[in-house]
Design a protein around this motif. Structure first.
Motif, PDB file in Angstrom:
ATOM      1  N   LEU A  56     -42.233 -49.553 -24.077  1.00  0.00           N
ATOM      2  CA  LEU A  56     -41.615 -48.268 -23.814  1.00  0.00           C
ATOM      3  C   LEU A  56     -42.701 -47.204 -23.737  1.00  0.00           C
ATOM      4  O   LEU A  56     -43.896 -47.496 -23.924  1.00  0.00           O
ATOM      5  N   ILE A  57     -42.329 -45.976 -23.460  1.00  0.00           N
ATOM      6  CA  ILE A  57     -43.328 -44.912 -23.298  1.00  0.00           C
ATOM      7  C   ILE A  57     -44.093 -44.682 -24.591  1.00  0.00           C
ATOM      8  O   ILE A  57     -45.322 -44.560 -24.598  1.00  0.00           O
ATOM      9  N   ASN A  58     -43.387 -44.633 -25.724  1.00  0.00           N
ATOM     10  CA  ASN A  58     -44.023 -44.326 -27.001  1.00  0.00           C
ATOM     11  C   ASN A  58     -44.066 -45.513 -27.955  1.00  0.00           C
ATOM     12  O   ASN A  58     -44.111 -45.346 -29.172  1.00  0.00           O
ATOM     13  N   GLY A  59     -44.071 -46.700 -27.418  1.00  0.00           N
ATOM     14  CA  GLY A  59     -44.119 -47.868 -28.275  1.00  0.00           C
ATOM     15  C   GLY A  59     -43.479 -49.056 -27.611  1.00  0.00           C
ATOM     16  O   GLY A  59     -43.752 -49.340 -26.447  1.00  0.00           O
TER      17      GLY A  59
END
Length: 287
Positions: A56-59
């Motif tokens: 995902l974007i942040n993880g």
């Protein structure tokens, strides 16, 4: 579309590919292989849902099971530190000369010191503590400042000629090129070589003995055995920092090099420095 060729022997259609007159049969894949392939796809989809897998974007996705290998590592490290803290506190509270009386604590201190040595000391002293030009071998019994565990602790703690520590070990050999004539420097070097070998010119060694007596015995002693209170090395054991040839020794007499060792007490803390002292002492050269 042209009709595919049928193999005359097996009666199976071919793919149309031909290599050096050899045709490829168009047999279907085995059922067991197909079912295994489909099961792998299902397994992969289930794994991606159950475990962290999708970027995902942040993880990444957390997964329905909430499992995290990183969390396991953090927990294991925390447990290891908790187990070590008992021994670290004991190392901190136990006088250096009494650590060896507790076999279990001694093993812990040596292991901790070996780990700290690999991180902080091998850059100069080598991975085996064998030293190199300008850096002492810590495996032998030749010490500038003493080889008891307390003396080693003091040297590691405050360093040598380290400007940032008021209690650092300090000794500086004067540049005798400003005091002696060049011929006298060569004579002194010849005499020092004669202590463990044969000088190139024995006559120069005889003259150098008087030069040594007039200028060097104050630090190195009448028998050139050195002085650990002053950090003056033993000159009769054939162990040298900067080379053992007459040219190397003459250069050191004329314009001596002075190494610097950092003070580690403020950087590593007393328990780790204790462990380092115990480890270095255990290498075999400790007094």
């Amino acid at each position: 579309m042209s009709e595919k060729h049928i193999d005359e022997v097996s009666g199976v259609k071919t793919t149309g590919h031909v290599w050096d007159g050899i045709r490829e049969l168009d047999n279907p894949m085995p059922r067991w292989w197909l079912w295994t392939f489909y099961l792998c796809i299902i397994w992969a989809a289930g794994y991606a849902i159950a475990y962290p897998a999708i970027p995902l974007i942040n993880g990444a996705s957390k997964g329905l099971l909430g499992y995290s290998s990183r969390a396991d590592v953090v927990a294991e490290l925390a447990n290891a530190k908790s187990a070590q803290s008992v021994y670290l506190d004991k190392v901190a509270a136990t006088p250096l000369d009494q650590i060896s009386a507790d076999p279990e604590l001694l093993r812990f201190a040596i292991a901790g010191g070996a780990a700290a040595f690999k991180v902080n000391c091998i850059q100069c002293h080598g991975s085996g503590a064998q030293g190199s030009a300008g850096y002492p071998n810590l495996n032998d019994d030749d010490w500038l400042w003493g080889g008891t565990v307390d003396q080693i602790f003091a040297t590691i703690s405050h360093g040598i000629r380290f400007a940032g520590d008021d209690d650092t070990r300090i000794s500086e050999m004067p540049a005798f090129s400003d005091i002696l004539e060049p011929a006298e420097v060569r004579q002194a070097a010849a005499y020092v070589v004669s202590l463990t070998g044969t000088a190139a010119d024995p006559a120069m060694a005889d003259a150098g003995k008087q030069v040594f007596a007039d200028n060097c015995v104050a630090c190195h002693g009448e028998n050139a055995e050195g002085n650990q209170d002053l950090g003056a090395p033993h000159l009769g054991d054939a162990i040298w920092f900067y080379g053992n040839s007459e040219a190397h020794i003459a250069a050191q007499i004329a314009k001596p090099r002075h190494g610097v060792m950092p003070a580690w007490l403020g950087r590593l803390g007393e328990p780790t420095v204790k462990e380092l002292a115990v480890f270095v002492h255990s290498l075999g050269g400790g007094q």
